[in-house]
Design an enzyme around this catalytic site. Structure first.
Site, short mmCIF file in Angstrom:
data_model
loop_
_atom_site.label_atom_id
_atom_site.label_comp_id
_atom_site.label_asym_id
_atom_site.label_seq_id
_atom_site.Cartn_x
_atom_site.Cartn_y
_atom_site.Cartn_z
N MET A 30 46.15 32.41 48.61
CA MET A 30 46.34 31.02 49.00
C MET A 30 45.97 30.09 47.84
O MET A 30 45.75 28.89 48.04
CB MET A 30 45.52 30.69 50.25
CG MET A 30 45.96 31.55 51.44
SD MET A 30 45.69 30.78 53.03
CE MET A 30 43.93 30.65 53.02
N GLY A 31 45.87 30.64 46.64
CA GLY A 31 45.63 29.80 45.46
C GLY A 31 44.17 29.40 45.30
O GLY A 31 43.28 30.01 45.89
N HIS A 34 40.30 32.40 41.54
CA HIS A 34 39.02 32.68 40.87
C HIS A 34 39.06 34.12 40.36
O HIS A 34 40.08 34.82 40.55
CB HIS A 34 37.85 32.44 41.83
CG HIS A 34 38.01 33.13 43.15
ND1 HIS A 34 37.99 34.50 43.29
CD2 HIS A 34 38.23 32.63 44.41
CE1 HIS A 34 38.16 34.81 44.56
NE2 HIS A 34 38.32 33.71 45.26
N HIS A 37 40.41 36.93 42.64
CA HIS A 37 41.86 37.06 42.70
C HIS A 37 42.38 37.75 41.44
O HIS A 37 43.25 38.62 41.49
CB HIS A 37 42.53 35.68 42.77
CG HIS A 37 42.26 34.90 44.02
ND1 HIS A 37 41.56 33.72 44.01
CD2 HIS A 37 42.60 35.12 45.31
CE1 HIS A 37 41.50 33.22 45.25
NE2 HIS A 37 42.11 34.07 46.06
N GLN A 61 47.63 30.20 59.86
CA GLN A 61 46.40 30.97 60.00
C GLN A 61 45.15 30.09 60.08
O GLN A 61 44.04 30.59 60.19
CB GLN A 61 46.26 32.01 58.89
CG GLN A 61 45.90 31.45 57.53
CD GLN A 61 45.91 32.53 56.47
OE1 GLN A 61 46.96 33.06 56.11
NE2 GLN A 61 44.74 32.90 55.97
N MET A 188 32.70 35.36 45.53
CA MET A 188 33.65 34.34 45.05
C MET A 188 34.62 34.00 46.17
O MET A 188 35.06 34.88 46.91
CB MET A 188 34.39 34.86 43.84
CG MET A 188 33.52 34.98 42.64
SD MET A 188 34.44 35.48 41.20
CE MET A 188 33.11 35.61 40.03
N ARG A 191 36.87 28.55 48.80
CA ARG A 191 36.11 27.53 49.53
C ARG A 191 34.80 27.15 48.81
O ARG A 191 34.24 26.10 49.10
CB ARG A 191 35.81 28.00 50.95
CG ARG A 191 37.02 27.95 51.86
CD ARG A 191 36.62 28.21 53.31
NE ARG A 191 37.76 28.02 54.20
CZ ARG A 191 38.67 28.94 54.49
NH1 ARG A 191 38.57 30.13 53.95
NH2 ARG A 191 39.67 28.68 55.30
P1 AMP Z 1 42.80 34.15 49.63
O1 AMP Z 1 43.43 33.37 48.52
O2 AMP Z 1 41.42 33.71 49.96
O3 AMP Z 1 43.70 34.29 50.82
O4 AMP Z 1 42.61 35.63 49.06
C1 AMP Z 1 43.68 36.35 48.51
C2 AMP Z 1 43.22 37.78 48.28
O5 AMP Z 1 42.12 37.78 47.38
C3 AMP Z 1 42.73 38.46 49.58
O6 AMP Z 1 43.17 39.80 49.58
C4 AMP Z 1 41.25 38.34 49.44
O7 AMP Z 1 40.54 39.33 50.16
C5 AMP Z 1 41.05 38.51 47.94
N1 AMP Z 1 39.76 37.95 47.54
C6 AMP Z 1 39.25 36.74 47.88
N2 AMP Z 1 38.00 36.59 47.37
C7 AMP Z 1 37.73 37.74 46.69
C8 AMP Z 1 36.61 38.20 45.94
N3 AMP Z 1 35.51 37.47 45.80
N4 AMP Z 1 36.68 39.43 45.37
C9 AMP Z 1 37.79 40.19 45.52
N5 AMP Z 1 38.88 39.81 46.21
C10 AMP Z 1 38.86 38.60 46.79
#
Ligand code: AMP
Length: 284
Positions: A30-31, A34, A37, A61, A188, A191
């Site tokens: 979702m951008g 960090h 990602h 979601q 990380m 948010r």
């Molecule tokens: P999000 O952008 O939050 O939807 O996350 C996208 C992907 O990155 C999802 O598969 C998350 O589980 C993964 N992700 C988010 N935070 C972390 C982190 N700190 N370490 C590893 N993977 C992460």
């Protein structure tokens, strides 16, 4: 790095590449990217010919509209980071590309027990929205490998269930990558950008509470350890949705210790209006 905004263009492009024998790895996000990602991107890149990353802040979601509105957006910076990490293909769709027929879907994904606990319980409808968007993205990208973060432990289990429900389990390999943390232990998260200085200082307490439980496994009943952790977090200014000790493979809560049981310790708590989640396994 190629930037594609249209689902049909991406789908046709990848179909041609796969016909030529190229392998594909996909990282949906979702951008507000960090290092967590980027670790997924780098792993995907190292294991496939083509690494695809999508950025789509999925409205379906978010059970809380205010959370959706405040979700951080940092596209310019994200693009730079993706290029540096070696991403080949960046998919940046509009809502209308993902949901051409609107967001009121009639399909219900039968997630069963998984949807009634933890994130499912505290964020009603959240996992239906996750399934909606991931199903659509998988139809468009049709990757051979999918890369997810352990940070969203329950979401990984939901997506594993989803690919079975949509009969893709034979075609798509799911890879779950470890949670990347800040030096003080805070997981990380996009948010985290919303935390002010005082909140940022408090935030690692979630990870510390989980570590405390891990250190004390077997020493006191699970209920007591959970209560102690909740009390500690409340004392530090958190509002706690849950602290749970669960079986790592089923997510069933553990009420008594069993030898050699793999556990996952999970937490969700607010600092003011910012909701943070984290988990650790007892094997890690
Ligand atoms: P999000 O952008 O939050 O939807 O996350 C996208 C992907 O990155 C999802 O598969 C998350 O589980 C993964 N992700 C988010 N935070 C972390 C982190 N700190 N370490 C590893 N993977 C992460």
């Amino acid at each position: 790095m190629l930037l594609i905004k249209k689902a049909s263009v991406l789908n046709n492009y990848l179909e041609e590449e796969v016909k030529k024998g190229k392998t594909t790895g996909f990282v949906p996000t979702m951008g507000a990217l960090h290092e967590g990602h980027l670790a997924l991107i780098k792993t995907s890149k190292s294991e496939n010919d083509i690494c695809i990353c999508s950025i789509f802040v999925n409205p379906t979601q978010f059970n809380d509209p205010a959370d959706f509105k405040k979700y951080p957006v940092t596209i310019e910076q994200d693009i730079k980071m993706l290029e540096e990490a070696g991403c080949d293909l960046f998919f940046l769709p509009q809502v209308s590309e993902i949901y051409p027929a609107g967001t009121d879907f009639s399909r219900h994904y039968e997630l069963g027990y998984l949807e009634t606990i933890l994130e499912g319980k505290y964020r009603p409808g959240h996992f239906q929205g996750v399934c909606m968007v991931v199903h659509r993205l998988l139809d468009i990208v049709a990757p051979q490998q999918l890369y997810l973060g352990q940070k969203d432990y329950q979401q990984c289990m939901v997506i594993e269930k989803l690919i079975t429900l949509i009969h893709q389990a034979e075609k798509i390999k799911i890879n779950i990558c470890p949670t990347l943390r800040e030096p003080d232990g805070l997981a990380m998260s996009s948010r985290n950008r919303r935390l002010n200085e005082a909140q940022r200082e408090k935030a690692p307490a979630i990870f510390q509470a989980l570590q405390q439980i891990k250190n004390k496994v077997g020493s006191k009943p699970p209920e007591v350890l959970k209560e102690e952790a909740v009390t500690e977090l409340i004392h530090k200014g958190f509002s706690v949705d849950y602290i749970e000790i669960a079986d790592a493979s089923t997510l069933s809560p553990v009420s008594e210790w069993q030898t050699n049981q793999q556990l996952v310790l999970l937490a969700a708590a607010f600092l003011d209006d910012i909701r943070l989640i984290d988990n650790i396994t007892t094997g890690s």
